[in-house]
Design a protein around this motif. Structure first.
Motif, PDB file in Angstrom:
ATOM      1  N   ILE A  81       0.863  -1.166   0.036  1.00 22.10           N
ATOM      2  CA  ILE A  81      -0.017  -0.098   0.056  1.00 22.10           C
ATOM      3  C   ILE A  81       0.946   1.177  -0.025  1.00 22.10           C
ATOM      4  CG2 ILE A  81      -1.876   1.192   1.234  1.00 22.10           C
ATOM      5  CD1 ILE A  81      -2.980  -1.235   2.255  1.00 22.10           C
ATOM      6  N   VAL A  85       0.345   3.651  -3.141  1.00 20.95           N
ATOM      7  CA  VAL A  85      -0.322   5.194  -3.169  1.00 20.95           C
ATOM      8  C   VAL A  85       0.248   6.319  -2.916  1.00 20.95           C
ATOM      9  CG1 VAL A  85      -2.442   6.174  -1.871  1.00 20.95           C
ATOM     10  CG2 VAL A  85      -2.208   3.643  -2.281  1.00 20.95           C
ATOM     11  N   VAL A  91      -8.188   5.144  -2.804  1.00 23.10           N
ATOM     12  CA  VAL A  91      -8.210   3.585  -2.520  1.00 23.10           C
ATOM     13  C   VAL A  91      -9.543   3.147  -2.450  1.00 23.10           C
ATOM     14  CG1 VAL A  91      -7.165   1.710  -1.284  1.00 23.10           C
ATOM     15  CG2 VAL A  91      -5.791   3.695  -1.767  1.00 23.10           C
ATOM     16  N   THR A  93     -11.756  -0.090  -1.124  1.00 25.25           N
ATOM     17  CA  THR A  93     -11.317  -1.082  -0.071  1.00 25.25           C
ATOM     18  C   THR A  93     -12.749  -1.760   0.235  1.00 25.25           C
ATOM     19  OG1 THR A  93      -9.951  -2.306   1.748  1.00 25.25           O
ATOM     20  CG2 THR A  93     -11.200  -0.007   1.906  1.00 25.25           C
ATOM     21  N   LEU A 105      -4.440   2.269   5.691  1.00 28.23           N
ATOM     22  CA  LEU A 105      -5.144   3.514   4.764  1.00 28.23           C
ATOM     23  C   LEU A 105      -5.277   4.510   5.688  1.00 28.23           C
ATOM     24  CD1 LEU A 105      -7.513   1.005   2.575  1.00 28.23           C
ATOM     25  CD2 LEU A 105      -5.311   2.080   2.063  1.00 28.23           C
ATOM     26  N   THR A 140      -7.961   7.144  -8.728  1.00 28.95           N
ATOM     27  CA  THR A 140      -8.068   5.772  -8.028  1.00 28.95           C
ATOM     28  C   THR A 140      -6.774   4.901  -8.346  1.00 28.95           C
ATOM     29  OG1 THR A 140     -10.604   5.501  -7.942  1.00 28.95           O
ATOM     30  CG2 THR A 140      -9.224   3.763  -7.726  1.00 28.95           C
ATOM     31  N   LEU A 142      -5.565   2.162  -6.500  1.00 31.31           N
ATOM     32  CA  LEU A 142      -5.689   0.822  -5.810  1.00 31.31           C
ATOM     33  C   LEU A 142      -6.863   0.285  -5.329  1.00 31.31           C
ATOM     34  CD1 LEU A 142      -3.636  -1.355  -4.750  1.00 31.31           C
ATOM     35  CD2 LEU A 142      -3.429  -0.374  -2.684  1.00 31.31           C
TER      36      LEU A 142
END
Length: 382
Positions: A81, A85, A91, A93, A105, A140, A142
């Motif tokens: 991550i 990022v 992201v 999730t 995150l 965006t 990931l």
């Protein structure tokens, strides 16, 4: 005889060959990888490379050099991550992530102004992949999803999610902590760009082992730098895999044990392991459902979950149930939030937690019978 039902935390027991391989390495080889040209160093290198090959075979990836070894899946997830990022990135999730993903995150959100979108799921913990496409933004970077919830056991529709990510050219990271070794994973068919795994759960290996399998070079920026045993003259971390993401001495004794564990799984076959654990989960659900005052969470369908069953007993704290099962009946389960508060928010247990019974390949139906008998006696007193 005690009964162990906390395999979602770490599997126990391990196949005998795992401990034998660790001992053999420490007793008879015991040297570093890539730091010497003498015979033992070459043998250590062969052990590590063979483990990389076995992991590729298990997860259908073609290049052993793209297997990056870490100390556990948490390190692997953070490495991926943080290495993908960038500030201001976005992201997507799930709503049932483990803190290995969620805390990483949230810290990036606080410190680097990234944006997080969580995909709604139903009360059983199942994500609807059709919602994801509408959440994609120009920034965006990931998708990161757990393959199966460590609280509810729910298996997520990874292949459908991966297909969406591939269509939009967005990297897809999968946390396989609860599935690797116990459920079929095909990185090619599932459109997985980066697979994070841990050795000590259903892979049946030692603690202190884990890693990433990366589709191609250049996906992840190095997050640490140091010795790799190659290109030592350069002042910069190498750009090629696995060296760019592996700085410092590897846990070679643990890797030897992990290789033996993967060999065991390939011999037994993932399909056979999955079938046994699914059968045990089905039996456990049926037996628990016969008990009054027992509230079971999750899909309730063994075909849609791994061997993780969370439950509570009405008016009795989860920690008390776990304590009695251990102290009186020698049955080891886990109680609490299981490091996944977002999953508990979904089912309304964020203040109480749940009792979690997690089954493994070496459990038997008799273990479940003893749990049910013990719970019956506990319930007769409340």
């Amino acid at each position: 005889m005690s009964i162990y039902l906390d395999n979602a935390a770490t599997s126990f027991p391990k196949p005998n060959m795992v401990a034998d391989s660790v001992y053999h390495f420490m007793k008879n080889i015991g040297v570093n990888v890539g730091r010497g040209s003498y015979g033992r160093a070459q043998k250590a290198g062969e052990i590590v490379y063979e483990t990389r090959k076995l992991l590729c075979q298990l997860f259908n990836h073609s290049n052993p050099e793209h297997v990056v070894i870490t100390s556990n899946v948490t390190e692997a997830i953070n490495l991926a991550i943080r290495g993908i990022v960038t500030p201001g990135g976005h992201v997507i999730t799930s709503s049932v992530e483990h803190n290995a993903v969620w805390r990483c995150l949230k810290m990036l959100e606080r410190d680097y102004n990234i944006q997080i979108s969580t995909v709604p799921c139903d009360r059983s913990g199942t994500t609807d992949p059709e919602i994801i496409e509408g959440m994609i933004r120009p920034n965006t970077q990931l998708f990161v999803f757990t393959h199966a919830s460590n609280v509810l056991g729910t298996i997520q529709p990874i292949r459908q999610i991966g297909t969406i990510a591939r269509r939009h050219n967005i990297l897809f990271l999968v946390d396989s902590a609860q599935t690797a070794g116990a459920y079929p994973i095909d990185m090619q068919a599932d459109c997985i760009d980066i697979l994070a795994f841990t050795g000590h759960k259903s892979l049946l290996g030692p603690m202190g082992t884990g890693g990433l399998i990366v589709k191609s070079e250049g996906m992840i920026r190095p997050q640490k730098a140091g010795g790799t045993g190659r290109d030592s003259l350069s002042p910069y971390q190498p750009e090629y895999l696995p060296d760019c993401l592996e700085a410092g001495t590897l846990n070679v004794s643990g890797i030897a044990g992990l290789g033996a564990a993967v060999n065991f799984i390939l011999g037994e076959t993932v399909e056979a392991i999955r079938n046994k654990e699914q059968s045990l989960t089905d039996y456990a659900l049926n037996q628990l459902q016969c008990l009054d005052k027992v509230i079971i969470y999750g899909p309730g369908n063994p075909g849609k979950m791994v061997g993780v069953i969370s439950f509570n007993v009405s008016n009795v704290p989860a920690v008390e149930i776990a304590y009695v099962l251990d102290e009186v009946y020698e049955i080891m389960v886990r109680a609490g939030l299981h490091c996944a508060p977002t999953a508990h928010s979904l089912i309304g247990t964020e203040l109480t937690g749940t009792v979690r019974m997690s089954l493994g390949y070496f459990n038997q139906k008799e273990d479940i019978d003893r749990v049910v008998l013990a719970l019956s006696e506990v319930l007769s007193k409340v």
